[in-house]
Design a protein around this motif. Structure first.
Motif, PDB file in Angstrom:
ATOM      1  N   UNK A  81      21.359  10.032 -55.649  1.00 47.93           N
ATOM      2  CA  UNK A  81      20.377  10.566 -56.342  1.00 47.93           C
ATOM      3  C   UNK A  81      18.873   9.697 -56.161  1.00 47.93           C
ATOM      4  N   UNK A  82      18.372  10.006 -55.067  1.00 46.67           N
ATOM      5  CA  UNK A  82      17.086   9.147 -54.624  1.00 46.67           C
ATOM      6  C   UNK A  82      16.099   9.528 -55.484  1.00 46.67           C
ATOM      7  N   UNK A  83      15.242   8.574 -55.362  1.00 49.49           N
ATOM      8  CA  UNK A  83      13.785   8.583 -56.322  1.00 49.49           C
ATOM      9  C   UNK A  83      12.634   8.524 -55.391  1.00 49.49           C
ATOM     10  N   UNK A  84      11.688   8.977 -55.573  1.00 55.11           N
ATOM     11  CA  UNK A  84      10.448   8.972 -54.811  1.00 55.11           C
ATOM     12  C   UNK A  84       9.286   8.604 -55.480  1.00 55.11           C
ATOM     13  N   UNK A  85       8.759   7.534 -55.374  1.00 53.46           N
ATOM     14  CA  UNK A  85       7.284   7.376 -56.416  1.00 53.46           C
ATOM     15  C   UNK A  85       6.391   6.954 -55.162  1.00 53.46           C
ATOM     16  N   UNK A  86       5.345   8.093 -55.533  1.00 56.56           N
ATOM     17  CA  UNK A  86       4.262   8.416 -54.511  1.00 56.56           C
ATOM     18  C   UNK A  86       2.951   8.009 -55.423  1.00 56.56           C
ATOM     19  N   UNK A  87       2.523   6.782 -54.988  1.00 53.68           N
ATOM     20  CA  UNK A  87       1.097   6.172 -55.393  1.00 53.68           C
ATOM     21  C   UNK A  87       0.188   6.379 -54.300  1.00 53.68           C
ATOM     22  N   UNK A  88      -0.925   6.759 -54.846  1.00 49.60           N
ATOM     23  CA  UNK A  88      -2.228   6.948 -54.190  1.00 49.60           C
ATOM     24  C   UNK A  88      -3.480   6.706 -54.971  1.00 49.60           C
ATOM     25  N   UNK A  89      -4.828   6.494 -54.331  1.00 50.92           N
ATOM     26  CA  UNK A  89      -5.922   6.561 -54.554  1.00 50.92           C
ATOM     27  C   UNK A  89      -6.416   7.978 -54.968  1.00 50.92           C
ATOM     28  N   UNK A  90      -6.834   8.405 -55.919  1.00 55.48           N
ATOM     29  CA  UNK A  90      -7.200   9.531 -56.482  1.00 55.48           C
ATOM     30  C   UNK A  90      -8.574  10.294 -55.639  1.00 55.48           C
ATOM     31  N   UNK A  97       6.080  15.941 -52.497  1.00 57.34           N
ATOM     32  CA  UNK A  97       7.300  15.579 -53.203  1.00 57.34           C
ATOM     33  C   UNK A  97       8.588  16.592 -52.711  1.00 57.34           C
ATOM     34  N   UNK A  98       7.947  17.815 -52.773  1.00 58.80           N
ATOM     35  CA  UNK A  98       9.155  18.532 -52.264  1.00 58.80           C
ATOM     36  C   UNK A  98       9.730  18.349 -50.847  1.00 58.80           C
ATOM     37  N   UNK A  99       8.677  18.248 -50.137  1.00 57.79           N
ATOM     38  CA  UNK A  99       8.921  17.877 -48.660  1.00 57.79           C
ATOM     39  C   UNK A  99       9.726  16.686 -48.314  1.00 57.79           C
ATOM     40  N   UNK A 100       9.450  15.657 -49.036  1.00 54.11           N
ATOM     41  CA  UNK A 100      10.073  14.387 -49.003  1.00 54.11           C
ATOM     42  C   UNK A 100      11.662  14.811 -49.446  1.00 54.11           C
ATOM     43  N   UNK A 101      11.899  15.599 -50.573  1.00 59.62           N
ATOM     44  CA  UNK A 101      13.245  15.790 -51.008  1.00 59.62           C
ATOM     45  C   UNK A 101      14.082  16.584 -49.909  1.00 59.62           C
ATOM     46  N   UNK A 149      16.046  14.725 -55.356  1.00 61.61           N
ATOM     47  CA  UNK A 149      15.269  13.547 -55.373  1.00 61.61           C
ATOM     48  C   UNK A 149      14.415  13.501 -56.430  1.00 61.61           C
ATOM     49  N   UNK A 150      14.455  12.730 -57.559  1.00 54.97           N
ATOM     50  CA  UNK A 150      13.353  12.547 -58.620  1.00 54.97           C
ATOM     51  C   UNK A 150      12.084  12.028 -58.114  1.00 54.97           C
ATOM     52  N   UNK A 151      11.067  12.857 -57.827  1.00 56.43           N
ATOM     53  CA  UNK A 151       9.787  12.524 -57.529  1.00 56.43           C
ATOM     54  C   UNK A 151       8.852  12.355 -58.588  1.00 56.43           C
ATOM     55  N   UNK A 152       7.881  11.363 -58.599  1.00 58.19           N
ATOM     56  CA  UNK A 152       7.067  11.252 -59.341  1.00 58.19           C
ATOM     57  C   UNK A 152       5.876  10.933 -58.330  1.00 58.19           C
ATOM     58  N   UNK A 171       4.458   5.278 -50.398  1.00 56.96           N
ATOM     59  CA  UNK A 171       5.629   6.026 -50.638  1.00 56.96           C
ATOM     60  C   UNK A 171       6.621   5.179 -50.923  1.00 56.96           C
ATOM     61  N   UNK A 172       7.353   4.980 -52.037  1.00 51.53           N
ATOM     62  CA  UNK A 172       8.628   4.044 -52.167  1.00 51.53           C
ATOM     63  C   UNK A 172       9.792   4.970 -52.590  1.00 51.53           C
ATOM     64  N   UNK A 173      10.790   4.668 -51.627  1.00 51.85           N
ATOM     65  CA  UNK A 173      12.081   5.719 -51.859  1.00 51.85           C
ATOM     66  C   UNK A 173      13.069   4.690 -52.178  1.00 51.85           C
ATOM     67  N   UNK A 174      13.895   4.759 -53.334  1.00 52.28           N
ATOM     68  CA  UNK A 174      15.011   3.961 -53.610  1.00 52.28           C
ATOM     69  C   UNK A 174      16.244   5.124 -53.612  1.00 52.28           C
ATOM     70  N   UNK A 175      17.308   4.458 -52.982  1.00 53.88           N
ATOM     71  CA  UNK A 175      18.525   5.069 -52.543  1.00 53.88           C
ATOM     72  C   UNK A 175      19.813   4.273 -53.169  1.00 53.88           C
ATOM     73  N   UNK A 176      20.754   4.796 -53.420  1.00 59.95           N
ATOM     74  CA  UNK A 176      21.987   4.007 -53.494  1.00 59.95           C
ATOM     75  C   UNK A 176      22.577   3.626 -52.012  1.00 59.95           C
ATOM     76  N   UNK A 177      23.151   2.307 -51.889  1.00 59.58           N
ATOM     77  CA  UNK A 177      23.864   1.702 -50.719  1.00 59.58           C
ATOM     78  C   UNK A 177      24.897   2.660 -50.668  1.00 59.58           C
TER      79      UNK A 177
END
Length: 111
Positions: A1-10, A20-24, A37-40, A54-60
């Motif tokens: 169950x990956x997580x994607x945090x997309x942080x960007x200047x507006x 986020x859909x494409x990342x998943x 992928x839980x995207x935010x 873009x920060x992706x967190x995944x289980x080992x």
């Protein structure tokens, strides 16, 4: 169950939901058993320099080795560049959780 945090200047003209859909989809192409992928998206109203992170967190997992990671990073970078129509600083990272992390789906019970 990956997580994607997309942080960007507006100031970026960015369709964060589409990205986020494409990342998943890319994560699932590399690892079909990865799950949703839980995207935010985190647009920053106050920032210094136009940027996208873009920060992706995944289980080992045994198959998520350095070759897997580099291949996934390359595909994610290419996809992000397709979604970014203007110059900016671009950073990506994949982080693997250790044994001190759990994940589950919460299903509230009727009380």
């Amino acid at each position: 169950m990956p997580h994607a945090d997309l942080k960007f200047s507006n100031d970026l003209n960015l369709d964060a939901v589409a990205l986020l859909r494409a990342i998943e989809q890319i994560i699932q192409q590399h690892d079909a058993g990865s799950g949703e992928c839980k995207g935010r998206a985190h647009p920053a109203t106050h920032f210094n320099h136009t940027h996208c992170l873009l920060d992706i967190s995944m289980l080992t997992k045994p198959h998520r080795d350095s070759k897997f990671t580099q291949s996934l990073l390359n595909d994610l970078k290419s996809e992000m560049e397709r979604h970014l129509a203007q110059p900016c600083h671009l950073s990506l990272g994949i982080h693997y959780s250790d044994d001190n992390y759990i994940t589950s789906k919460h299903e509230p019970s009727d009380r």
